[in-house]
Write a protein that holds these residues in place. Structure first.
Motif, PDB file in Angstrom:
ATOM      1  N   ILE A   5       0.856  -1.179   0.000  1.00 14.44           N
ATOM      2  CA  ILE A   5       0.000   0.000   0.000  1.00 14.44           C
ATOM      3  C   ILE A   5       0.891   1.228   0.000  1.00 14.44           C
ATOM      4  O   ILE A   5       1.734   1.383   0.867  1.00 14.44           O
ATOM      5  CB  ILE A   5      -0.944   0.005   1.228  1.00 14.44           C
ATOM      6  N   LYS A   6       0.727   2.048  -1.037  1.00  9.74           N
ATOM      7  CA  LYS A   6       1.531   3.264  -1.158  1.00  9.74           C
ATOM      8  C   LYS A   6       0.704   4.457  -0.709  1.00  9.74           C
ATOM      9  O   LYS A   6      -0.351   4.725  -1.272  1.00  9.74           O
ATOM     10  CB  LYS A   6       1.972   3.465  -2.612  1.00  9.74           C
ATOM     11  N   LYS A   7       1.206   5.144   0.298  1.00  8.21           N
ATOM     12  CA  LYS A   7       0.509   6.328   0.805  1.00  8.21           C
ATOM     13  C   LYS A   7       0.877   7.513  -0.080  1.00  8.21           C
ATOM     14  O   LYS A   7       2.043   7.853  -0.231  1.00  8.21           O
ATOM     15  CB  LYS A   7       0.927   6.583   2.247  1.00  8.21           C
ATOM     16  N   VAL A   8      -0.128   8.130  -0.690  1.00  7.52           N
ATOM     17  CA  VAL A   8       0.112   9.276  -1.559  1.00  7.52           C
ATOM     18  C   VAL A   8       0.117  10.549  -0.714  1.00  7.52           C
ATOM     19  O   VAL A   8       0.974  11.395  -0.831  1.00  7.52           O
ATOM     20  CB  VAL A   8      -0.943   9.349  -2.685  1.00  7.52           C
ATOM     21  N   ASN A   9      -0.889  10.679   0.145  1.00  4.84           N
ATOM     22  CA  ASN A   9      -0.940  11.766   1.129  1.00  4.84           C
ATOM     23  C   ASN A   9      -1.824  11.298   2.281  1.00  4.84           C
ATOM     24  O   ASN A   9      -2.180  10.118   2.334  1.00  4.84           O
ATOM     25  CB  ASN A   9      -1.426  13.081   0.490  1.00  4.84           C
ATOM     26  N   ASP A  10      -2.182  12.184   3.185  1.00  3.33           N
ATOM     27  CA  ASP A  10      -2.966  11.754   4.357  1.00  3.33           C
ATOM     28  C   ASP A  10      -4.361  11.272   3.992  1.00  3.33           C
ATOM     29  O   ASP A  10      -4.998  10.575   4.773  1.00  3.33           O
ATOM     30  CB  ASP A  10      -3.086  12.903   5.376  1.00  3.33           C
ATOM     31  N   SER A  13      -4.423   6.611  -0.457  1.00  5.68           N
ATOM     32  CA  SER A  13      -3.382   5.608  -0.646  1.00  5.68           C
ATOM     33  C   SER A  13      -3.788   4.725  -1.811  1.00  5.68           C
ATOM     34  O   SER A  13      -4.965   4.648  -2.165  1.00  5.68           O
ATOM     35  CB  SER A  13      -3.204   4.741   0.607  1.00  5.68           C
ATOM     36  N   LYS A  30      -6.231  -0.678   9.008  1.00 13.20           N
ATOM     37  CA  LYS A  30      -5.305   0.440   8.769  1.00 13.20           C
ATOM     38  C   LYS A  30      -6.010   1.797   8.852  1.00 13.20           C
ATOM     39  O   LYS A  30      -5.394   2.831   8.663  1.00 13.20           O
ATOM     40  CB  LYS A  30      -4.617   0.284   7.408  1.00 13.20           C
ATOM     41  N   PHE A  32      -8.676   2.889   6.926  1.00  8.13           N
ATOM     42  CA  PHE A  32      -9.320   3.457   5.727  1.00  8.13           C
ATOM     43  C   PHE A  32     -10.825   3.510   5.944  1.00  8.13           C
ATOM     44  O   PHE A  32     -11.391   2.664   6.627  1.00  8.13           O
ATOM     45  CB  PHE A  32      -8.979   2.620   4.479  1.00  8.13           C
ATOM     46  N   PRO A  91      -9.580   8.448   5.299  1.00  5.29           N
ATOM     47  CA  PRO A  91      -8.746   8.189   4.132  1.00  5.29           C
ATOM     48  C   PRO A  91      -9.354   7.148   3.181  1.00  5.29           C
ATOM     49  O   PRO A  91     -10.124   6.287   3.592  1.00  5.29           O
ATOM     50  CB  PRO A  91      -7.432   7.685   4.739  1.00  5.29           C
ATOM     51  N   LEU A  93      -8.703   4.300   0.035  1.00  3.75           N
ATOM     52  CA  LEU A  93      -7.775   3.396  -0.618  1.00  3.75           C
ATOM     53  C   LEU A  93      -8.280   3.149  -2.039  1.00  3.75           C
ATOM     54  O   LEU A  93      -9.443   2.795  -2.224  1.00  3.75           O
ATOM     55  CB  LEU A  93      -7.698   2.070   0.131  1.00  3.75           C
ATOM     56  N   HIS A  95      -7.676   0.982  -5.606  1.00  4.61           N
ATOM     57  CA  HIS A  95      -6.933  -0.184  -6.100  1.00  4.61           C
ATOM     58  C   HIS A  95      -7.322  -0.569  -7.510  1.00  4.61           C
ATOM     59  O   HIS A  95      -8.415  -0.287  -7.994  1.00  4.61           O
ATOM     60  CB  HIS A  95      -7.092  -1.374  -5.135  1.00  4.61           C
TER      61      HIS A  95
END
Length: 148
Positions: A5-10, A13, A30, A32, A91, A93, A95
């Protein structure tokens, strides 16, 4: 690579893999609040879109499906995706199977928000580890960001 999981900003992701049944518990654990699935129904997936929706609901996650393929790539679909990003609980997510579409769509949104050029967005995406090795997608991304 699985479960990456790549966090782009707060707020956003990207899951750079095709989720399975256990992934949704991970997403909820997590923290989300929403999941956006960009896979098309024609794609082979670990979990069907209907099943994803069901798993998300069970775990109190908002769920949206916006199937994206090179055949339906359009400004309208990006605008729709960006609206969902604005309105869904954060947040979020996002995919798809590899994270390429998700990364590109999220970066288009951020590029427009930050008034970046298409080139800057591609550069930032690469620095974050998103490969855009699909020329049509890269061209589309640059044009969309430059036009908005």
């Amino acid at each position: 690579m699985e479960n990456e999981i790549k966090k782009v900003n707060d707020e956003i992701s990207v899951a750079a893999y095709d989720p399975n049944e256990n992934s949704f518990k991970t997403f909820a654990d997590k923290g989300f609040k929403s999941v956006i699935n960009l896979q098309t129904d024609e794609e082979e997936q670990n979990v069907s879109q209907e099943k994803e929706k069901e798993l998300a609901k069970k775990l109190n996650l908002e769920y949206k499906h916006i199937g994206i393929s090179k055949d339906n790539l359009s400004e309208a679909i990006v605008n729709n995706f960006r609206q969902e990003l604005e309105s869904l609980p954060k947040p979020i997510l996002v995919h798809c199977k590899s994270g390429k579409r998700s990364g590109a769509f999220v970066m288009m949104h951020i590029g427009c928000q930050k008034d970046m050029s298409g080139e800057e967005v591609i550069k930032q995406a690469e620095e974050m580890g998103f490969e855009c090795d699909v020329p049509e997608l890269e061209q589309f991304l640059k044009k969309y960001v430059n036009d908005h």
